[in-house]
Design an enzyme around this catalytic site. Structure first.
Site, short mmCIF file in Angstrom:
data_model
loop_
_atom_site.label_atom_id
_atom_site.label_comp_id
_atom_site.label_asym_id
_atom_site.label_seq_id
_atom_site.Cartn_x
_atom_site.Cartn_y
_atom_site.Cartn_z
N ASN A 172 57.23 22.33 85.66
CA ASN A 172 55.94 21.74 85.31
C ASN A 172 56.09 20.24 85.14
O ASN A 172 57.00 19.80 84.43
CB ASN A 172 55.41 22.33 84.00
N GLU A 173 55.27 19.50 85.84
CA GLU A 173 55.32 18.03 85.72
C GLU A 173 56.77 17.56 85.63
O GLU A 173 57.17 16.92 84.64
CB GLU A 173 54.51 17.55 84.52
N GLU A 331 45.58 20.01 86.99
CA GLU A 331 45.13 19.80 85.62
C GLU A 331 44.28 18.54 85.52
O GLU A 331 44.61 17.52 86.12
CB GLU A 331 46.31 19.55 84.67
C1 GLA Z 1 50.39 17.82 81.01
C2 GLA Z 1 51.10 19.16 80.96
C3 GLA Z 1 50.35 20.21 80.20
C4 GLA Z 1 49.69 19.61 79.00
C5 GLA Z 1 48.78 18.50 79.44
C6 GLA Z 1 47.98 17.91 78.32
O1 GLA Z 1 49.61 17.64 82.10
O2 GLA Z 1 51.44 19.65 82.23
O3 GLA Z 1 51.29 21.19 79.81
O4 GLA Z 1 50.67 19.11 78.14
O5 GLA Z 1 49.59 17.48 79.95
O6 GLA Z 1 47.22 16.81 78.75
#
Ligand code: GLA
Length: 714
Positions: A172-173, A331
């Site tokens: 993730n990210e 997101e």
């Molecule tokens: C990131 C993460 C999420 C959450 C969002 C909140 O995009 O991927 O898990 O923490 O930020 O803005």
């Protein structure tokens, strides 16, 4: 289609009978993805049924599951608990909701970091980054990789045949918090990376200029990441560490991907990028080829007066990285976020406007963080599709209303974004190198410069594309652009200088911004005067930089609006006789000296090209006037009437038989757009409160209208 292009899309589940006896959509039916991160593990299972009911009410058709669930899936080193995840995925499937399944490796469980503290990252001061937050792992740790890849394999084997599995979501990210790790693992991997890049210490010493300050290396082992040093660390060492850090995470992404591809070759793979925002560590133009679907996360920065333009810039760049093919907005937020110093609820209409702006730039899925707002944990004040207030809330009504609207826009899915006629170059190497320390000024910011030019195009009612310099180097970046702008293109390898020179010499108009063309790929100065890589082409030469203090400006005179100013940096420019001077500095370090120049080039291919130079940071009005002038010169006209320039953005997607025109009012007041016969016959696809009359379109504050127009070129 660009080589950067992702080639696949979400594998929607086959049609099946849902829990309520209705049939789900067939796999091939057009749809726009709509959903969120779904974290059922935060809630008792009784709540899940309610989640399903409300997801269906909101039109949710895809959710990302399992992102931060490693600690629950593998509670101890040798025990696994997939039961809850099986039940959650089955339930989603029974409700016709597809699953973007995370590999769950984003954050290691406490038992792992207790057993192996050597996976924890280390900052440049040598301090350990402890568990307690998230993403506490070294990208280069072989121990972390061993455990994480074992989990990836378990997930892949377990869910390979699940009919809801529509896409893999790697980690993730990647790099959100851990891109720069200065540990011993990183040091070893950095040395390997340098050996592969340079081959020999002689070559490394040359590239790093180690004759300076007694830095000559005689063994590879002496080389370290740029840890806290007594004064400015070696610039090329810093730049290479930035390149290495992006590559190290990309390598990790590939390691997870290879396992998934082996087990489920037919399932597309993504990972969520963070194009722009507050991150710059990952060169996504380089990463894009490694995923099947380009995904992006974007959050509006409320303190940024140009938050809308930044969103539009990020969406456009994501689309360019995806080769103008559809991409996945993984997101954004329905309302406030929790992690900025001050957080604000979105104003009415903003959820819709922001979502449709992403869609206008090619997003075929609009998702949020997260589905149900948490009651505990660090993100409990982060908005969600279903807020603390519950379904009887403005946010949920907006969410459900927008879901219905997206379903009605299904035909837009699969269309490609129209190429703009203005290209603005964007390059991570220049971003990293231009902002290193010990420069003529610390005040120049790469992203701000690129954004300023993009905003100036919008202020003229024009769309610009943000074109990765990598795609120019790959040979397919500039065709179709009549005006190419290189903001702060500080680092210019010879091949890039050649490509841009060819572009201008074969009929294009290249505009070179301040602090461009200064250094080569090793961050060594192009000698002979600035801007070295473009000096000959532009017919200009500068010997000195004149840095300006924060708040200090210089007056400009010439073909600019009265009162125009420059700031941050100036050059002492002299010009060749055939160079036109459009504006001069009136005061400041170099009074009377050319500040903006333009040169018509003898063309090798019939049409005359042009090369222009801007030797300072122009104020927004001056920059807008200059972009307007250059665009007009290149025959580029706005499709919007002048009175809405800078207020309404028009972005176009092209389908097989229809163009989709997104008129986006990013201001807080209603506006009327006069339509012209040249706009063609427009039909209303989604007005959302706008009014379409015979020759006008009236948009409410933050309103967006999606209009259709039959393709005339068919
Ligand atoms: C990131 C993460 C999420 C959450 C969002 C909140 O995009 O991927 O898990 O923490 O930020 O803005």
């Amino acid at each position: 289609m660009s080589a950067l292009t992702a080639t696949r899309w979400v594998r929607w589940p086959e049609a099946h009978t849902l829990a309520d006896g209705t049939e789900s959509l067939p796999a091939g039916a057009a749809r726009i993805g709509y959903g969120a991160d779904y974290n059922p593990e935060q809630w008792p299972e009784e709540v899940w049924a309610d989640d399903m009911r409300l997801m269906r009410e909101a039109g949710v058709n895809i959710v990302s599951v399992g992102i931060f669930s490693w600690a629950l899936l593998q509670p101890t080193i040798d025990s696994w608990d997939f039961g809850w995840l099986d039940r959650a995925i089955d339930l989603l499937h029974a409700n016709g909701i597809a699953v973007d399944l995370a590999t769950a490796t984003a954050s290691p469980p406490p038992w792992l970091t207790e057993l192996h503290p050597e996976v924890l990252p280390v900052n440049r001061l040598g301090e350990t980054i402890w568990p307690g937050g998230r993403q506490q792992w070294r990208p280069t740790s072989p121990v972390f990789r061993r455990y994480a890849l074992a989990l990836v394999e378990k997930m892949a084997m377990r869910y390979a045949d699940h009919p809801a599995l529509s896409m893999w979501h790697i980690s993730n990210e990647l790099g959100c918090h851990n891109v720069y790790d200065y540990s011993d693992d990183a040091a070893g991997a950095f040395r390997d990376w340098l050996q592969a890049r340079y081959g020999s210490l002689v070559e490394l010493n040359r590239a790093w200029g180690t004759a300076f300050w007694s830095q000559n290396y005689t063994t590879w082992h002496q080389i370290l990441p740029p840890r806290l040093a007594a004064t400015h660390p070696n610039p090329t060492q810093q730049l290479d560490f930035a390149r290495f850090s992006s590559d190290a995470l990309k390598d990790y992404l590939i390691a997870e991907r290879e396992i998934l591809r082996q087990v489920t070759p037919e399932v597309p793979i993504t990972t969520n990028f963070m194009v722009m925002g507050e991150t710059r560590g990952m060169d996504y133009a380089d990463w894009a080829a490694e995923v099947d679907v380009v995904s992006n996360d974007h959050y509006l920065l409320v303190a940024d007066p140009q938050a809308f333009e930044e969103l539009s810039f990020s969406a456009n760049l994501t689309g360019q990285i995806a080769g103008r093919a559809p991409w996945f907005l993984m997101e954004h937020s329905t309302s406030a976020v929790n992690w900025q110093p001050v957080n604000q609820a979105k104003t009415p209409g903003q959820l819709r406007r922001d979502s449709l702006t992403h869609l206008a730039h090619g997003a075929d899925a609009i998702c949020f963080f997260q589905w149900r707002q948490s009651l505990a944990g660090a993100e409990k004040f982060h908005s969600a599709m279903l807020p603390h207030a519950g379904e009887d809330s403005t946010v949920f009504r907006n969410v459900a209303g927008f879901g219905r609207e997206l379903a009605a826009l299904a035909e837009v899915a699969g269309s490609r974004t129209q190429q703009a006629r203005i290209g603005i170059l964007f390059d991570w190497d220049s971003w990293w190198a231009s902002e290193l320390d010990s420069h003529p000024t610390e005040l120049l910011r790469y992203k701000a410069e690129a954004m300023a030019w993009y905003t100036a195009a919008l202020a003229n009612g024009l769309q610009a594309d943000i074109v990765p310099a990598r795609s120019v180097l790959a040979g397919h970046g500039l065709a179709g652009y009549d005006l190419v702008i290189a903001p702060m293109l500080y680092l210019v390898p010879q091949a890039l200088a050649d490509a841009l020179t060819d572009y201008a010499r074969t009929g294009g108009h290249l505009v070179v911004g301040v602090f461009s063309g200064i250094a080569d790929a090793d961050d060594h100065i192009h000698p002979g005067g600035y801007p070295g890589a473009f000096r000959e082409l532009l017919g200009v030469r500068a010997e000195e930089f004149g840095g300006l203090l924060a708040g200090q400006t210089v007056r400009l005179t010439g073909e600019l609006p009265a009162g125009s100013t420059g700031s941050l940096l100036t050059h002492d420019v002299t010009v060749q006789p055939d160079v036109e001077v459009l504006a001069r500095f009136d005061d400041g370090p170099f009074p009377g000296v050319p500040a903006i120049t333009s040169r018509m080039l003898p063309s090798l291919a019939g049409a005359a090209g042009r090369a222009s130079f801007v030797a300072t940071v122009l104020d927004p009005a001056a920059l807008a006037a200059l972009v307007g002038r250059f665009a007009a010169q290149a025959g580029i006209q706005s499709l919007l009437p002048e009175e809405v320039h800078g207020t309404v953005q028009l972005a176009v997607r092209q389908g097989d038989t229809q163009d989709y025109l997104f008129y986006i009012n990013h201001s807080a007041r209603a506006v009327t757009v006069a339509l012209r016969p040249a706009d063609g016959r427009l039909s209303a696809l989604d007005l959302g409160g706008s009014t379409l009359a015979a020759d006008t379109l009236t948009l409410p504050a933050t309103g967006v209208a999606v209009l259709g127009r039959a393709r005339t070129d068919l």
